[in-house]
Design a protein around this motif. Sequence first.
Motif, PDB file in Angstrom:
ATOM      1  N   SER A  35       0.800  -1.148   0.141  1.00 31.67           N
ATOM      2  CA  SER A  35       0.225  -0.029  -0.020  1.00 31.67           C
ATOM      3  C   SER A  35       0.826   1.157   0.112  1.00 31.67           C
ATOM      4  O   SER A  35       2.036   1.186   0.586  1.00 31.67           O
ATOM      5  N   ARG A  36       0.428   2.243  -0.597  1.00 30.31           N
ATOM      6  CA  ARG A  36       1.202   3.505  -0.707  1.00 30.31           C
ATOM      7  C   ARG A  36       1.536   3.977   0.549  1.00 30.31           C
ATOM      8  O   ARG A  36       2.734   4.328   1.013  1.00 30.31           O
ATOM      9  N   GLN A  37       0.661   3.904   1.822  1.00 29.21           N
ATOM     10  CA  GLN A  37       0.841   4.524   2.937  1.00 29.21           C
ATOM     11  C   GLN A  37       1.875   3.574   3.713  1.00 29.21           C
ATOM     12  O   GLN A  37       2.810   4.233   4.361  1.00 29.21           O
ATOM     13  N   ALA A  38       1.870   2.239   3.608  1.00 29.71           N
ATOM     14  CA  ALA A  38       2.976   1.493   4.361  1.00 29.71           C
ATOM     15  C   ALA A  38       4.302   1.818   3.664  1.00 29.71           C
ATOM     16  O   ALA A  38       5.115   1.715   4.549  1.00 29.71           O
TER      17      ALA A  38
ATOM     18  N   LEU B 143       5.440   4.339   2.177  1.00 27.73           N
ATOM     19  CA  LEU B 143       5.864   5.683   2.440  1.00 27.73           C
ATOM     20  C   LEU B 143       6.461   5.527   4.157  1.00 27.73           C
ATOM     21  O   LEU B 143       7.378   6.313   4.484  1.00 27.73           O
ATOM     22  N   ALA B 144       5.706   4.963   4.990  1.00 33.38           N
ATOM     23  CA  ALA B 144       6.144   4.952   6.372  1.00 33.38           C
ATOM     24  C   ALA B 144       7.396   4.166   6.670  1.00 33.38           C
ATOM     25  O   ALA B 144       8.014   4.572   7.427  1.00 33.38           O
TER      26      ALA B 144
ATOM     27  N   GLU C 181       3.711   7.083  -7.694  1.00 32.21           N
ATOM     28  CA  GLU C 181       2.914   7.075  -6.621  1.00 32.21           C
ATOM     29  C   GLU C 181       3.515   7.439  -5.370  1.00 32.21           C
ATOM     30  O   GLU C 181       2.951   8.070  -4.270  1.00 32.21           O
TER      31      GLU C 181
END
Length: 251
Positions: free
Chosen positions: A128-131, A133-134, A165
């Motif tokens: 996922s994009r959020q994961a 980036l984290a 992305e």
Amino acid sequence: MSDPVPADAQPIAGPKPLFGRVVVKLSGEALMGKGSFGLDMPTLLRIAADLKAAADLGVQVAVVVGGGNFFRGLEGADKGIERARADSIGMLATVMNALAMEGALEHLGQSARVLSAVAMPSLCQPYSRQAALAHLVKHRVIMLAGGTGNPFFTTDTGAALRAAELSCDAVFKATQVDGIYTADPKKDPKATRFERLSHDEAIDRNLAVMDTAAFALARDNRIPIVVFSIHEPGAIRAALLGQGRATYVMP
């Protein structure tokens, strides 16, 4: 899974890199070394050390690796496997390579994570994009496996997609030669190397170092592509510092 280094570890001070966040695109064949199939451990560890050196510069590093050292979807389709099914097998090959690189990085003390576009949570984290980036902001090298999660798209296109992305500054395309040439330099001794190109020039000249969809996606999102040879130790770090031989495909 515990980190071999603290998640908030600070990058090592040193020369300033050209880009702060990049996607490095590796071919599966680059991991074979001088072999004809599978993984060559000394080569895997050498490239892992180079990725760690890039992270030590303070660069946030995402890696997209192909699966051609195990299986290529197009070749499978040529042998009679349905194309969508063959591409699915190729996606699984990229996961194998990503897991191997994750292990090599952690062996060297560099925190890493595999995120797969094809969900297999017992082996690695779903993408996922959020994961992603984290993990990047915690100075982990992330391995983006499973291509785009869809058939009919190459890992080159997957690298350009993830770069857009994740708001990356550039795609670093590691190849068998030290840049983009007018022809295959292994076949044409008169081939000359480009120092700099635009995305449109690369597309118009049909330069096959990346597929047209990848070039177009990078062009539309104004993402530079740096093409260089992966065969020399320290090649990724050198390219990040603007050293060594490379071709720059710029907006």
